[in-house]
Design a protein around this motif. Structure first.
Motif, PDB file in Angstrom:
ATOM      1  N   VAL A 173       3.440   8.714  -4.114  1.00 44.65           N
ATOM      2  CA  VAL A 173       2.624   8.448  -2.917  1.00 44.65           C
ATOM      3  C   VAL A 173       1.776   7.193  -3.226  1.00 44.65           C
ATOM      4  O   VAL A 173       1.206   6.955  -4.322  1.00 44.65           O
ATOM      5  CB  VAL A 173       1.980   9.437  -2.182  1.00 44.65           C
ATOM      6  N   GLY A 174       1.763   6.245  -2.408  1.00 42.18           N
ATOM      7  CA  GLY A 174       0.757   5.003  -2.491  1.00 42.18           C
ATOM      8  C   GLY A 174      -0.570   5.315  -2.098  1.00 42.18           C
ATOM      9  O   GLY A 174      -1.147   6.305  -2.154  1.00 42.18           O
ATOM     10  N   HIS A 175      -1.218   4.173  -1.423  1.00 45.63           N
ATOM     11  CA  HIS A 175      -2.580   4.118  -1.117  1.00 45.63           C
ATOM     12  C   HIS A 175      -2.904   4.931   0.224  1.00 45.63           C
ATOM     13  O   HIS A 175      -4.000   5.246   0.450  1.00 45.63           O
ATOM     14  CB  HIS A 175      -3.234   2.661  -0.821  1.00 45.63           C
ATOM     15  N   LEU A 199       0.767  -1.231  -0.066  1.00 46.24           N
ATOM     16  CA  LEU A 199      -0.039  -0.005  -0.177  1.00 46.24           C
ATOM     17  C   LEU A 199       1.017   1.180   0.091  1.00 46.24           C
ATOM     18  O   LEU A 199       0.435   2.351  -0.113  1.00 46.24           O
ATOM     19  CB  LEU A 199      -0.899  -0.076   1.263  1.00 46.24           C
ATOM     20  N   PHE A 200       1.947   1.174   0.311  1.00 43.02           N
ATOM     21  CA  PHE A 200       3.051   2.131   0.143  1.00 43.02           C
ATOM     22  C   PHE A 200       3.565   2.218  -0.903  1.00 43.02           C
ATOM     23  O   PHE A 200       3.987   1.223  -1.540  1.00 43.02           O
ATOM     24  CB  PHE A 200       4.169   2.261   1.716  1.00 43.02           C
ATOM     25  N   SER A 201       4.088   3.560  -1.504  1.00 43.63           N
ATOM     26  CA  SER A 201       4.935   3.543  -2.787  1.00 43.63           C
ATOM     27  C   SER A 201       6.317   2.852  -2.613  1.00 43.63           C
ATOM     28  O   SER A 201       6.874   2.398  -3.745  1.00 43.63           O
ATOM     29  CB  SER A 201       5.144   5.075  -3.195  1.00 43.63           C
ATOM     30  N   ASP A 205      -0.623   4.549  -5.919  1.00 38.22           N
ATOM     31  CA  ASP A 205      -1.731   3.580  -5.252  1.00 38.22           C
ATOM     32  C   ASP A 205      -1.812   2.233  -6.159  1.00 38.22           C
ATOM     33  O   ASP A 205      -2.010   2.262  -7.371  1.00 38.22           O
ATOM     34  CB  ASP A 205      -3.018   4.391  -5.142  1.00 38.22           C
ATOM     35  N   ARG A 206      -1.551   1.273  -5.452  1.00 42.60           N
ATOM     36  CA  ARG A 206      -1.617   0.088  -5.798  1.00 42.60           C
ATOM     37  C   ARG A 206      -2.838  -0.795  -5.652  1.00 42.60           C
ATOM     38  O   ARG A 206      -3.369  -1.825  -6.094  1.00 42.60           O
ATOM     39  CB  ARG A 206      -0.273  -1.037  -5.598  1.00 42.60           C
ATOM     40  N   LEU A 251     -13.611  16.477  -1.715  1.00 45.77           N
ATOM     41  CA  LEU A 251     -12.175  16.108  -1.716  1.00 45.77           C
ATOM     42  C   LEU A 251     -11.964  14.890  -1.806  1.00 45.77           C
ATOM     43  O   LEU A 251     -12.288  13.947  -1.022  1.00 45.77           O
ATOM     44  CB  LEU A 251     -11.612  17.000  -0.465  1.00 45.77           C
ATOM     45  N   LEU A 252     -11.225  14.613  -3.060  1.00 44.49           N
ATOM     46  CA  LEU A 252     -10.592  13.164  -3.463  1.00 44.49           C
ATOM     47  C   LEU A 252      -8.980  13.285  -3.280  1.00 44.49           C
ATOM     48  O   LEU A 252      -8.433  14.225  -3.874  1.00 44.49           O
ATOM     49  CB  LEU A 252     -10.790  12.883  -4.793  1.00 44.49           C
ATOM     50  N   LEU A 253      -8.398  12.448  -2.429  1.00 46.31           N
ATOM     51  CA  LEU A 253      -7.112  12.558  -2.203  1.00 46.31           C
ATOM     52  C   LEU A 253      -6.392  11.198  -2.490  1.00 46.31           C
ATOM     53  O   LEU A 253      -6.799  10.093  -2.311  1.00 46.31           O
ATOM     54  CB  LEU A 253      -6.681  12.779  -0.747  1.00 46.31           C
TER      55      LEU A 253
END
Length: 124
Positions: free
Chosen positions: A92-94, A4-6, A66-67, A59-61
């Motif tokens: 940046v990931g999830h 979940l992390f980049s 993101d995998r 707001l969409l972040l």
């Protein structure tokens, strides 16, 4: 969880342990299995709910790496709202609140303090 992390170097030292505790204690694998089994039904329900909330400032972040949820889905999702603000955190990931907490908090605070003042749609 690491997926979940980049980058694994960006994982805060206490983060993985914090996520593992509820997984082990609360039978999260059973819950995850339920999510997978009901994925299509849940997406249909989401599609039905979106028109009901389209007028709310949103707001969409998203993380660009993101995998878990493809970053390409952010823009089409934003089109469902009249006043959507999409921020994609590069590299940046999830979990942008974990990998880029200062930028995440700044974006959230800016949105919350400005959303009530700005009736027009804004896209980033």
């Amino acid at each position: 969880m690491e997926r979940l992390f980049s980058e694994s170097a960006k994982i805060p030292s206490d983060s993985l342990a914090g996520y593992r505790i509820p997984i082990l204690k609360n039978k999260v694998f059973r819950h995850a299995s339920h999510i997978v089994k009901n994925w299509t039904v849940d997406l249909a329900a989401l599609g039905g709910a979106l028109p009901k909330i389209r007028d709310y400032p949103t707001l969409l972040l998203w993380g660009s790496k993101d995998r878990a949820v493809d970053p390409r889905s952010a823009e089409p999702l934003s089109q469902n709202f009249r006043n959507a603000h999409l921020i994609v955190f590069e590299g940046v990931g999830h979990l942008p609140y974990e990998e880029a907490p200062e930028e995440f908090n700044r974006a959230l605070i800016d949105f919350l303090t400005n959303a009530s003042r700005s009736p027009s749609s804004e896209q980033n």
